[in-house]
Design an enzyme around this catalytic site. Structure first.
Site, PDB file in Angstrom:
ATOM      1  N   TYR A   1      61.592  47.703 132.043  1.00  0.00           N
ATOM      2  CA  TYR A   1      60.274  47.077 131.936  1.00  0.00           C
ATOM      3  C   TYR A   1      60.072  46.479 130.547  1.00  0.00           C
ATOM      4  CZ  TYR A   1      58.362  51.162 129.368  1.00  0.00           C
ATOM      5  OH  TYR A   1      58.110  52.149 128.442  1.00  0.00           O
ATOM      6  N   CYS A   2      59.148  45.528 130.462  1.00  0.00           N
ATOM      7  CA  CYS A   2      58.707  44.958 129.191  1.00  0.00           C
ATOM      8  C   CYS A   2      57.190  44.939 129.224  1.00  0.00           C
ATOM      9  CB  CYS A   2      59.324  43.582 128.963  1.00  0.00           C
ATOM     10  SG  CYS A   2      58.967  42.361 130.265  1.00  0.00           S
ATOM     11  N   ASP A   3      56.581  43.771 129.052  1.00  0.00           N
ATOM     12  CA  ASP A   3      55.131  43.689 129.199  1.00  0.00           C
ATOM     13  C   ASP A   3      54.724  42.860 130.402  1.00  0.00           C
ATOM     14  OD1 ASP A   3      55.983  41.269 128.104  1.00  0.00           O
ATOM     15  OD2 ASP A   3      54.076  40.920 127.091  1.00  0.00           O
TER      16      ASP A   3
ATOM     17  N   SER B   1      55.394  45.012 134.829  1.00  0.00           N
ATOM     18  CA  SER B   1      55.756  45.889 133.712  1.00  0.00           C
ATOM     19  C   SER B   1      54.547  46.593 133.095  1.00  0.00           C
ATOM     20  CB  SER B   1      56.567  45.085 132.689  1.00  0.00           C
ATOM     21  OG  SER B   1      57.870  44.847 133.190  1.00  0.00           O
TER      22      SER B   1
END
Length: 456
Positions: free
Chosen positions: A415-417, A443
């Site tokens: 995940y990231c943002d 995310s």
């Protein structure tokens, strides 16, 4: 006076065209520099001078390219061994029309850094604008770590002296014109607001509240910013002068068979579609790098010694992709997949996919203590502000050199943002033989919107 600020999206690079009567100048031109020549032609002006604020490390300067078009003289500061252009001295003045540009030596970001004040001689002798390069931004100051940790204290001290003893005394009403806006890797907290004055920065800029020299130095030394590997390439090119483009490269439209042949010869494939499109189906062993992410992430993952192939969402995206790449020195763009990904799979050529997982399903897996590697590929600063419990943090730009920290025998959930950087990460993992890989939809944004907890 004619004033134009030219913003190069993605890199958040700001360059400037200033004209008076029939003469003009350009400050920190980008490599695809026809925009300045077109402005001069539209305004019936000659570009007389080209000024650089410093040897840039995050993009290729367009000074030589613009000189080729206009025969303007190039100027920059002492401190590095430039192989082109002319050196400037403190206080040196240049008149064009009714304007006067004056050089100020403002080291700190780099030793040769210059700022330039602009005075309108028709209205007075006081400066109305200052072009600060990477010394002072809106809401931030330039990074001081480019020479390594040993030199950072000296650079931070120089930056303090430059800002507090040279730039701010110009006057609160002077308009600030930096070389970068929000999103640039040359600062850690550049404000999203594009316009400011020295007076506003004196009051609102967090770094400028550290009016004590030692406090300012300590503040700068606490900054932890990413150092993309392509910086070294940019520094080399911008010292010697980048190769002349003389127009943008024109990649060839390639059939699927021709495209595959180029891949077999060693070309690197960049798929510029959005993550959901890439995840659904893509060519095996390709990088997922959405179109507007090219300026920020190509320099982290793409080699300079291999040709580049493009997969596009729309054919109309080609010029934008090419512009983004050449600004970083990726000139060997040999072709794009004509007809897009559909042309590839209609020829029954091999494809791959990335599995997606919702934040709700991820939450269930965590509650059931399912075996996994939960990978957060955001920046350290984002991680510190809050992350999912049980995750490990490896920044996406540094993932390929840290694969030994990720086991291949379990599922990897990334995940990231927003699912974009995590799409880059999952494509890297796939290229290196990780088959049980998931990209988290939405995310951290979706995780927080779902009301799930984070830890620090």
């Amino acid at each position: 006076m004619k004033f134009e600020r030219i913003k190069s999206e993605g890199l958040a690079h700001l360059s400037y065209f200033i004209g008076s009567e029939n003469e003009s100048i350009v400050i920190d031109p980008r490599r695809d520099c026809q925009v300045y020549a077109e402005l001069a032609r539209r305004e019936s002006m000659n570009i007389k001078y080209i000024f650089e604020t410093h040897r840039n490390e995050d993009y290729l300067i367009g000074s030589l390219e613009l000189k080729k078009l206009t025969d303007a003289e190039i100027y920059h500061g002492h401190g590095v061994d430039f192989k082109y252009g002319n050196y400037l001295n403190e206080g040196q003045e240049f008149d064009f029309g009714s304007m006067r540009l004056t050089a100020l030596h403002t080291p700190g970001h780099t030793d040769e850094s210059l700022s330039y004040t602009l005075t309108d001689l028709d209205t007075g002798k006081e400066p109305v604008m200052v072009f600060t390069g990477d010394a002072l931004f809106v809401g931030d100051t330039g990074r001081t770590d480019l020479y390594g940790p040993e030199e950072a204290p000296r650079l931070a001290a120089n930056l303090y002296d430059s800002i507090f003893n040279k730039i701010l005394p110009l006057g609160d009403g002077v308009i600030l014109c930096p070389a970068h806006g929000a999103g640039s890797v040359c600062g850690g907290a550049i404000a999203k607001r594009d316009y400011s004055t020295l007076g506003l920065e004196r009051v609102q800029n967090p770094a400028l509240q550290k009016t004590n020299r030692e406090e300012f130095i300590k503040f700068k030394l606490q900054e932890k910013l990413e150092f993309p590997p392509y910086f070294y390439k940019m520094e080399q090119y911008n010292l010697q002068g980048p190769p002349l483009l003389q127009g943008l490269p024109v990649p060839k439209p390639l059939s699927p068979v021709e495209f595959r042949a180029e891949m077999e010869k060693g070309a690197v494939v960049v798929d510029t579609r959005m993550p959901h499109s890439f995840g659904g189906t893509h060519i095996r062993n390709t990088y997922s790098l959405w179109l507007n992410g090219i300026p920020s992430f190509a320099g982290w993952i793409l080699p300079y010694d291999k040709p580049i192939l493009l997969v596009l969402e729309e054919k109309e995206h080609l010029e934008t992709a090419v512009r983004y790449l050449v600004r970083l020195g990726y000139d060997n763009i040999v072709g794009f997949l004509n007809g897009g990904i559909a042309a590839w799979y209609m020829k029954a050529l091999p494809v791959d996919k990335i599995s997606f997982i919702s934040v709700h399903d991820l939450k269930n897996k965590l509650q059931e203590h399912e075996e996994m590697t939960l990978l957060d590929v955001r920046k350290k600063k984002e991680w510190d502000e809050g992350h999912i419990q049980g995750a490990k943090n490896i920044y996406v730009g540094e993932l390929e050199i840290n694969l030994d920290k990720i086991p291949k025998d379990s599922q990897v959930i990334v995940y990231c943002d927003s699912s974009r950087r995590s799409s880059i990460a999952t494509s890297i993992l796939k290229k290196h033989g990780y088959n049980n890989v998931y990209n988290v939809l939405g995310s951290m944004t979706a995780w927080k919107n779902a009301g799930y907890n984070t830890v620090k």
